[in-house]
Scaffold this motif. Structure first.
Motif, PDB file in Angstrom:
ATOM      1  N   GLN A  84      49.420  16.098  -2.175  1.00 19.60           N
ATOM      2  CA  GLN A  84      48.839  16.193  -3.506  1.00 19.60           C
ATOM      3  C   GLN A  84      47.378  15.756  -3.542  1.00 19.60           C
ATOM      4  O   GLN A  84      46.628  16.126  -4.463  1.00 19.60           O
ATOM      5  CB  GLN A  84      49.671  15.389  -4.519  1.00 19.60           C
ATOM      6  N   VAL A  85      46.944  14.978  -2.540  1.00 21.62           N
ATOM      7  CA  VAL A  85      45.538  14.564  -2.454  1.00 21.62           C
ATOM      8  C   VAL A  85      44.641  15.777  -2.193  1.00 21.62           C
ATOM      9  O   VAL A  85      43.451  15.763  -2.507  1.00 21.62           O
ATOM     10  CB  VAL A  85      45.358  13.501  -1.353  1.00 21.62           C
ATOM     11  N   THR A  86      45.216  16.843  -1.655  1.00 25.44           N
ATOM     12  CA  THR A  86      44.440  18.028  -1.312  1.00 25.44           C
ATOM     13  C   THR A  86      43.717  18.604  -2.528  1.00 25.44           C
ATOM     14  O   THR A  86      42.624  19.165  -2.406  1.00 25.44           O
ATOM     15  CB  THR A  86      45.355  19.084  -0.664  1.00 25.44           C
ATOM     16  N   GLU A 160      31.344  13.912 -10.592  1.00 25.47           N
ATOM     17  CA  GLU A 160      31.590  14.133  -9.168  1.00 25.47           C
ATOM     18  C   GLU A 160      31.854  12.833  -8.419  1.00 25.47           C
ATOM     19  O   GLU A 160      32.733  12.763  -7.551  1.00 25.47           O
ATOM     20  CB  GLU A 160      30.400  14.857  -8.541  1.00 25.47           C
ATOM     21  N   ASP A 161      31.099  11.776  -8.733  1.00 22.16           N
ATOM     22  CA  ASP A 161      31.253  10.528  -7.981  1.00 22.16           C
ATOM     23  C   ASP A 161      32.636   9.904  -8.172  1.00 22.16           C
ATOM     24  O   ASP A 161      33.131   9.208  -7.280  1.00 22.16           O
ATOM     25  CB  ASP A 161      30.162   9.526  -8.370  1.00 22.16           C
ATOM     26  N   ILE A 162      33.270  10.156  -9.312  1.00 24.75           N
ATOM     27  CA  ILE A 162      34.619   9.630  -9.514  1.00 24.75           C
ATOM     28  C   ILE A 162      35.583  10.302  -8.542  1.00 24.75           C
ATOM     29  O   ILE A 162      36.387   9.633  -7.876  1.00 24.75           O
ATOM     30  CB  ILE A 162      35.083   9.837 -10.972  1.00 24.75           C
ATOM     31  N   PHE A 163      35.500  11.618  -8.430  1.00 19.91           N
ATOM     32  CA  PHE A 163      36.369  12.337  -7.491  1.00 19.91           C
ATOM     33  C   PHE A 163      36.064  11.962  -6.042  1.00 19.91           C
ATOM     34  O   PHE A 163      36.977  11.829  -5.218  1.00 19.91           O
ATOM     35  CB  PHE A 163      36.246  13.843  -7.709  1.00 19.91           C
ATOM     36  N   GLU A 164      34.783  11.774  -5.735  1.00 23.76           N
ATOM     37  CA  GLU A 164      34.414  11.345  -4.384  1.00 23.76           C
ATOM     38  C   GLU A 164      34.986   9.954  -4.099  1.00 23.76           C
ATOM     39  O   GLU A 164      35.440   9.671  -2.980  1.00 23.76           O
ATOM     40  CB  GLU A 164      32.895  11.335  -4.222  1.00 23.76           C
ATOM     41  N   ARG A 168      37.601   9.052  -1.119  1.00 19.41           N
ATOM     42  CA  ARG A 168      37.282   8.033  -0.112  1.00 19.41           C
ATOM     43  C   ARG A 168      38.409   7.012   0.014  1.00 19.41           C
ATOM     44  O   ARG A 168      38.826   6.670   1.132  1.00 19.41           O
ATOM     45  CB  ARG A 168      35.974   7.338  -0.497  1.00 19.41           C
ATOM     46  N   ILE A 169      38.929   6.542  -1.111  1.00 19.86           N
ATOM     47  CA  ILE A 169      39.982   5.529  -1.074  1.00 19.86           C
ATOM     48  C   ILE A 169      41.286   6.118  -0.536  1.00 19.86           C
ATOM     49  O   ILE A 169      42.030   5.441   0.189  1.00 19.86           O
ATOM     50  CB  ILE A 169      40.178   4.914  -2.474  1.00 19.86           C
ATOM     51  N   CYS A 170      41.572   7.378  -0.834  1.00 20.30           N
ATOM     52  CA  CYS A 170      42.761   8.032  -0.291  1.00 20.30           C
ATOM     53  C   CYS A 170      42.748   7.983   1.238  1.00 20.30           C
ATOM     54  O   CYS A 170      43.765   7.682   1.880  1.00 20.30           O
ATOM     55  CB  CYS A 170      42.848   9.482  -0.756  1.00 20.30           C
ATOM     56  N   LYS A 174      45.025   5.411   2.890  1.00 17.71           N
ATOM     57  CA  LYS A 174      46.160   6.296   3.169  1.00 17.71           C
ATOM     58  C   LYS A 174      47.157   6.309   2.008  1.00 17.71           C
ATOM     59  O   LYS A 174      48.369   6.229   2.193  1.00 17.71           O
ATOM     60  CB  LYS A 174      46.847   5.891   4.481  1.00 17.71           C
ATOM     61  N   CYS A 175      46.594   6.390   0.809  1.00 19.72           N
ATOM     62  CA  CYS A 175      47.418   6.392  -0.397  1.00 19.72           C
ATOM     63  C   CYS A 175      47.255   7.708  -1.134  1.00 19.72           C
ATOM     64  O   CYS A 175      46.435   8.543  -0.752  1.00 19.72           O
ATOM     65  CB  CYS A 175      47.036   5.222  -1.301  1.00 19.72           C
ATOM     66  N   ASP A 176      48.037   7.882  -2.202  1.00 18.78           N
ATOM     67  CA  ASP A 176      47.872   9.108  -2.974  1.00 18.78           C
ATOM     68  C   ASP A 176      46.732   8.958  -3.977  1.00 18.78           C
ATOM     69  O   ASP A 176      46.156   7.878  -4.132  1.00 18.78           O
ATOM     70  CB  ASP A 176      49.184   9.521  -3.655  1.00 18.78           C
ATOM     71  N   GLU A 177      46.407  10.043  -4.665  1.00 19.30           N
ATOM     72  CA  GLU A 177      45.223  10.069  -5.522  1.00 19.30           C
ATOM     73  C   GLU A 177      45.398   9.217  -6.779  1.00 19.30           C
ATOM     74  O   GLU A 177      44.413   8.713  -7.326  1.00 19.30           O
ATOM     75  CB  GLU A 177      44.864  11.513  -5.886  1.00 19.30           C
ATOM     76  N   GLU A 178      46.627   9.030  -7.231  1.00 18.80           N
ATOM     77  CA  GLU A 178      46.855   8.193  -8.413  1.00 18.80           C
ATOM     78  C   GLU A 178      46.656   6.718  -8.090  1.00 18.80           C
ATOM     79  O   GLU A 178      46.032   5.975  -8.861  1.00 18.80           O
ATOM     80  CB  GLU A 178      48.253   8.466  -8.976  1.00 18.80           C
TER      81      GLU A 178
END
Length: 204
Positions: A84-86, A160-164, A168-170, A174-178
């Motif tokens: 789902q991070v994709t 954009e920086d929020i999505f970036e 980065r944290i994902c 190694k976690c999901d986007e939430e």
């Protein structure tokens, strides 16, 4: 005095697959009926009054259903650990390629997140550097806060920086986007102020 430009809303759907098709190699983690879902989404969106030019479907393979032809988005990394991070990888790629335009509101939603009523851009009150999404309605917590739900996200051109940051944290954690969004807003109060919670009705 210059008149304010009308905000146009785009209906954004994304499907990136390592197989280059709707064939799903990970039925344990994600929907295995995407080829059906995307067709129903298109029919549903048109029935609710969306202009076909405002329905944006991005895939990494060729696809067309009726008047809606997918735009092929290349070189988007499939995040194997958390598929789902994709979608975050794809959204950051759209920013990189200049496909996210000023004066437009983008509504990204998962293929299994269906619109039931008409939505107008004017009802989503966010600035150009903000995003808006729902939580889980109190059903899930993360670090003491409500956990965000990324199945439906409204955003504009300067977010954009929020999505970036999520991306980065994902990769780092190694976690999901939430979970990544939760960590991001805990670490950065300025980002927290730019993430707006909207009614759970935007993400049944």
């Amino acid at each position: 005095m210059a008149l304010a430009r009308k905000v146009i809303m785009k209906n954004l759907m994304i499907y990136i697959s390592p197989t280059g098709s709707f064939d799903n190699p990970r039925p344990d983690l994600t929907s295995n009926d995407a080829s059906t879902l995307v067709k129903v989404q298109i029919e549903n969106s048109l029935a609710l009054g969306w202009n076909k030019k405002d329905i944006l479907l991005f895939t990494n393979f060729g696809f067309q259903y009726g008047a809606i032809k997918a735009k092929v988005l290349k070189d988007v990394e499939f995040f194997e650990r958390k598929p789902q991070v994709t979608k975050i990888n794809a959204i950051t790629k759209l920013f990189e390629q200049g496909k996210i335009k000023p004066d437009e509101l983008y509504w990204f939603h998962d293929l299994d997140s269906f619109q039931l009523e008409p939505i107008t851009a004017s009802e989503i009150k966010i600035k150009n550097n903000e995003i808006a999404l729902t939580d889980f309605g109190g059903a899930k917590r993360f670090g003491g806060d409500d956990r965000w739900h990324t199945g439906s996200i409204f955003f504009k051109s300067r977010s954009e920086d929020i999505f970036e940051g999520i991306k980065r944290i994902c990769y780092e954690s190694k976690c999901d986007e939430e979970e990544a969004l939760g960590l991001l807003i805990q670490k950065d109060p300025l980002v927290r102020s730019r993430v707006k919670k909207i009614s759970i009705t935007y993400n049944f």
